[in-house]
Design a protein around this motif. Structure first.
Motif, PDB file in Angstrom:
ATOM      1  N   ARG A  35     -56.533  26.736 -27.232  1.00  0.00           N
ATOM      2  CA  ARG A  35     -57.353  27.490 -28.194  1.00  0.00           C
ATOM      3  C   ARG A  35     -56.535  27.829 -29.436  1.00  0.00           C
ATOM      4  O   ARG A  35     -55.434  28.368 -29.335  1.00  0.00           O
ATOM      5  CB  ARG A  35     -57.834  28.768 -27.523  1.00  0.00           C
ATOM      6  CG  ARG A  35     -58.746  29.626 -28.358  1.00  0.00           C
ATOM      7  CD  ARG A  35     -59.068  30.917 -27.633  1.00  0.00           C
ATOM      8  NE  ARG A  35     -59.750  30.694 -26.378  1.00  0.00           N
ATOM      9  CZ  ARG A  35     -61.050  30.470 -26.248  1.00  0.00           C
ATOM     10  NH1 ARG A  35     -61.806  30.415 -27.325  1.00  0.00           N
ATOM     11  NH2 ARG A  35     -61.592  30.294 -25.063  1.00  0.00           N
ATOM     12  N   GLU A  37     -55.268  29.855 -32.696  1.00  0.00           N
ATOM     13  CA  GLU A  37     -55.170  31.260 -33.095  1.00  0.00           C
ATOM     14  C   GLU A  37     -55.379  31.346 -34.595  1.00  0.00           C
ATOM     15  O   GLU A  37     -54.839  30.542 -35.343  1.00  0.00           O
ATOM     16  CB  GLU A  37     -53.799  31.835 -32.740  1.00  0.00           C
ATOM     17  CG  GLU A  37     -53.589  32.079 -31.271  1.00  0.00           C
ATOM     18  CD  GLU A  37     -54.410  33.252 -30.742  1.00  0.00           C
ATOM     19  OE1 GLU A  37     -54.645  34.226 -31.479  1.00  0.00           O
ATOM     20  OE2 GLU A  37     -54.800  33.175 -29.571  1.00  0.00           O
ATOM     21  N   GLY A  41     -57.922  36.513 -34.811  1.00  0.00           N
ATOM     22  CA  GLY A  41     -57.826  36.390 -33.365  1.00  0.00           C
ATOM     23  C   GLY A  41     -58.042  34.972 -32.897  1.00  0.00           C
ATOM     24  O   GLY A  41     -57.979  34.027 -33.681  1.00  0.00           O
ATOM     25  N   PRO A  42     -58.324  34.831 -31.604  1.00  0.00           N
ATOM     26  CA  PRO A  42     -58.482  33.489 -31.043  1.00  0.00           C
ATOM     27  C   PRO A  42     -59.662  32.744 -31.653  1.00  0.00           C
ATOM     28  O   PRO A  42     -60.711  33.329 -31.911  1.00  0.00           O
ATOM     29  CB  PRO A  42     -58.742  33.746 -29.558  1.00  0.00           C
ATOM     30  CG  PRO A  42     -58.364  35.160 -29.310  1.00  0.00           C
ATOM     31  CD  PRO A  42     -58.470  35.874 -30.606  1.00  0.00           C
TER      32      PRO A  42
END
Length: 85
Positions: A35, A37, A41-42
């Motif tokens: 994922r 970044e 945030g993610p």
């Protein structure tokens, strides 16, 4: 899906998926480990990333597995929006 997923280390304990959904869960965990970044945030797991993952790993995800990954991703996004970790 075919083939064995690579082992992915996680920080938090992971609950066992329901019987019959193990391959779906393993695919999601592997995608989650990549994922992106961002500043906010993610990032999100996208259909493009799922397609590339399926093609590059040779796992050949079925449509129901892609739908399941996207459903897990929606739950993840809701938890993160509520300040979850």
């Amino acid at each position: 899906m075919s083939g064995k997923p690579a082992r992915v280390e996680t920080e938090a304990p992971v609950r066992k998926p329901p019987p019959g959904c193990e391959s779906l869960w393993h695919a999601y965990v592997m995608l989650d480990a990549t994922r992106p970044e961002g500043l906010n945030g993610p990032g999100r797991i996208t259909y493009q990333e799922i397609e590339a993952f399926s093609r590059l790993t040779g796992m050949g995800l079925e449509p129901w597995e892609v739908a399941g990954i996207m459903a897990l991703e929606r739950v993840y996004a809701e938890v993160m929006a509520e300040g979850g970790k």
